[in-house]
Design an enzyme around this catalytic site. Structure first.
Site, PDB file in Angstrom:
ATOM      1  N   LYS A  11      73.181  63.481   5.090  1.00 43.18           N
ATOM      2  CA  LYS A  11      72.915  62.780   3.832  1.00 43.18           C
ATOM      3  C   LYS A  11      74.213  62.595   3.031  1.00 43.18           C
ATOM      4  O   LYS A  11      75.245  63.183   3.354  1.00 43.18           O
ATOM      5  CB  LYS A  11      71.862  63.570   3.042  1.00 43.18           C
ATOM      6  N   TYR A  51      61.113  56.751   3.944  1.00 40.28           N
ATOM      7  CA  TYR A  51      60.381  57.781   3.206  1.00 40.28           C
ATOM      8  C   TYR A  51      59.019  57.298   2.715  1.00 40.28           C
ATOM      9  O   TYR A  51      58.515  57.793   1.707  1.00 40.28           O
ATOM     10  CB  TYR A  51      61.233  58.269   2.038  1.00 40.28           C
ATOM     11  N   PHE A  59      59.004  63.008  -6.901  1.00 39.05           N
ATOM     12  CA  PHE A  59      60.424  63.009  -6.561  1.00 39.05           C
ATOM     13  C   PHE A  59      60.850  61.757  -5.798  1.00 39.05           C
ATOM     14  O   PHE A  59      62.014  61.647  -5.382  1.00 39.05           O
ATOM     15  CB  PHE A  59      60.779  64.263  -5.748  1.00 39.05           C
ATOM     16  N   ARG A  87      64.820  70.655  13.851  1.00 37.65           N
ATOM     17  CA  ARG A  87      64.246  71.042  12.548  1.00 37.65           C
ATOM     18  C   ARG A  87      64.493  72.539  12.290  1.00 37.65           C
ATOM     19  O   ARG A  87      64.815  72.934  11.165  1.00 37.65           O
ATOM     20  CB  ARG A  87      62.729  70.768  12.515  1.00 37.65           C
ATOM     21  N   THR A  93      62.907  72.957   3.981  1.00 35.46           N
ATOM     22  CA  THR A  93      63.223  71.824   3.116  1.00 35.46           C
ATOM     23  C   THR A  93      63.945  72.284   1.854  1.00 35.46           C
ATOM     24  O   THR A  93      64.925  71.669   1.428  1.00 35.46           O
ATOM     25  CB  THR A  93      61.932  71.076   2.738  1.00 35.46           C
ATOM     26  N   ARG A 104      70.787  74.085   6.320  1.00 36.29           N
ATOM     27  CA  ARG A 104      70.477  74.118   4.885  1.00 36.29           C
ATOM     28  C   ARG A 104      70.720  75.513   4.310  1.00 36.29           C
ATOM     29  O   ARG A 104      71.177  75.653   3.163  1.00 36.29           O
ATOM     30  CB  ARG A 104      69.037  73.666   4.656  1.00 36.29           C
ATOM     31  N   ASN A 114      69.663  68.389   0.222  1.00 38.90           N
ATOM     32  CA  ASN A 114      69.614  69.394   1.293  1.00 38.90           C
ATOM     33  C   ASN A 114      70.376  68.998   2.563  1.00 38.90           C
ATOM     34  O   ASN A 114      70.082  69.502   3.648  1.00 38.90           O
ATOM     35  CB  ASN A 114      68.164  69.804   1.576  1.00 38.90           C
ATOM     36  N   HIS A 117      68.667  65.427   7.340  1.00 32.75           N
ATOM     37  CA  HIS A 117      67.294  65.022   7.639  1.00 32.75           C
ATOM     38  C   HIS A 117      67.070  65.172   9.129  1.00 32.75           C
ATOM     39  O   HIS A 117      67.937  64.838   9.930  1.00 32.75           O
ATOM     40  CB  HIS A 117      67.056  63.550   7.259  1.00 32.75           C
ATOM     41  N   GLU A 128      61.483  56.401  13.163  1.00 32.10           N
ATOM     42  CA  GLU A 128      62.730  56.484  12.388  1.00 32.10           C
ATOM     43  C   GLU A 128      63.938  56.015  13.210  1.00 32.10           C
ATOM     44  O   GLU A 128      64.830  55.360  12.664  1.00 32.10           O
ATOM     45  CB  GLU A 128      62.933  57.924  11.899  1.00 32.10           C
TER      46      GLU A 128
HETATM   47  P1  DAT Z   1      62.010  67.413   5.103  1.00 34.06           P
HETATM   48  O1  DAT Z   1      63.287  66.678   4.740  1.00 34.06           O
HETATM   49  O2  DAT Z   1      62.256  68.878   5.329  1.00 34.06           O
HETATM   50  O3  DAT Z   1      61.246  66.756   6.221  1.00 34.06           O
HETATM   51  P2  DAT Z   1      60.022  66.287   3.310  1.00 34.06           P
HETATM   52  O4  DAT Z   1      59.775  65.247   4.357  1.00 34.06           O
HETATM   53  O5  DAT Z   1      58.845  67.012   2.770  1.00 34.06           O
HETATM   54  O6  DAT Z   1      61.082  67.355   3.810  1.00 34.06           O
HETATM   55  O7  DAT Z   1      60.749  65.615   2.067  1.00 34.06           O
HETATM   56  C1  DAT Z   1      61.769  64.644   2.272  1.00 34.06           C
HETATM   57  C2  DAT Z   1      62.906  64.929   1.324  1.00 34.06           C
HETATM   58  O8  DAT Z   1      62.450  64.749  -0.013  1.00 34.06           O
HETATM   59  C3  DAT Z   1      63.430  66.356   1.372  1.00 34.06           C
HETATM   60  O9  DAT Z   1      64.406  66.516   2.382  1.00 34.06           O
HETATM   61  C4  DAT Z   1      63.999  66.532  -0.005  1.00 34.06           C
HETATM   62  C5  DAT Z   1      63.073  65.701  -0.875  1.00 34.06           C
HETATM   63  N1  DAT Z   1      62.030  66.534  -1.476  1.00 34.06           N
HETATM   64  C6  DAT Z   1      60.935  67.050  -0.854  1.00 34.06           C
HETATM   65  N2  DAT Z   1      60.183  67.769  -1.699  1.00 34.06           N
HETATM   66  C7  DAT Z   1      60.817  67.692  -2.903  1.00 34.06           C
HETATM   67  C8  DAT Z   1      60.563  68.218  -4.193  1.00 34.06           C
HETATM   68  N3  DAT Z   1      59.482  68.972  -4.432  1.00 34.06           N
HETATM   69  N4  DAT Z   1      61.452  67.941  -5.192  1.00 34.06           N
HETATM   70  C9  DAT Z   1      62.535  67.177  -4.960  1.00 34.06           C
HETATM   71  N5  DAT Z   1      62.844  66.656  -3.755  1.00 34.06           N
HETATM   72  C10 DAT Z   1      62.002  66.903  -2.758  1.00 34.06           C
HETATM   73 MG    MG Z   2      60.263  64.961   6.310  1.00 27.65          MG
END
Ligand code: DAT
Ligand code: MG
Length: 140
Positions: A11, A51, A59, A87, A93, A104, A114, A117, A128
């Site tokens: 990222k 996304y 968020f 992962r 996350t 992370r 973080n 991805h 993706e």
């Molecule tokens: P991951 O990236 O572990 O697959 P995710 O798909 O649930 O996690 O979310 C995508 C991204 O969105 C994550 O890397 C960071 C952001 N994110 C997720 N939950 C969040 C939250 N509660 N507050 C802020 N950013 C968040």
């Molecule tokens: Mg995800």
């Protein structure tokens, strides 16, 4: 043994902090193979497609702002159970909950920043990878 391909993104903060080599080295040293790699600036359109499962969450706006805020590096990573193993290498996350030794857990503290991805299923990975790479950009 099931060989899979998954999408890894470094990222914008990972690129800005000079972690491209570190993340790539970890993936390669684990034994995975890179089948595609590029640096790009993510458009809002691409970010919203990537996304889409998070549309409507509180968020979402910040997530799109962040991923479009600077160049990223995208990698197609191949190897045994690549989706899950990658992962696991990335950690939780929320980096504050990510185990030390994970990417992370070693390089991040904020959930919104973080560093990496990784696709969360084979189905997500295929979708993706198709968003970030054309067939001709992936090599066997
Ligand atoms: P991951 O990236 O572990 O697959 P995710 O798909 O649930 O996690 O979310 C995508 C991204 O969105 C994550 O890397 C960071 C952001 N994110 C997720 N939950 C969040 C939250 N509660 N507050 C802020 N950013 C968040
Ligand atoms: Mg995800």
């Amino acid at each position: 043994m099931v060989v899979e391909r998954t999408l890894v993104l470094i990222k914008p903060n990972g690129v800005a902090r000079g972690l491209v080599g570190e993340v790539t080295a970890r993936v390669e040293r684990r034994g995975f193979h890179l089948r595609g790699m590029k640096m790009l600036r993510v458009s809002r359109e691409l970010a919203e497609k990537h996304y889409e499962e998070h549309i409507g969450k509180p968020f979402f706006g910040e997530l799109v702002d962040f991923i479009t805020s600077g160049p990223i590096v995208a990698m197609a990573v191949e190897g045994p159970s690549a989706v899950k193993v990658v992962r696991d290498m990335m950690g939780a996350t929320d980096p504050r909950e990510a185990a030390p030794g994970t990417i992370r857990g070693d390089y991040a503290l904020e959930i919104g920043e973080n560093v990496v991805h990784g696709s969360d299923s084979v189905e997500s990975a295929n979708r993706e990878l198709g968003l970030y790479f054309t067939a001709g950009e992936l090599v066997d």
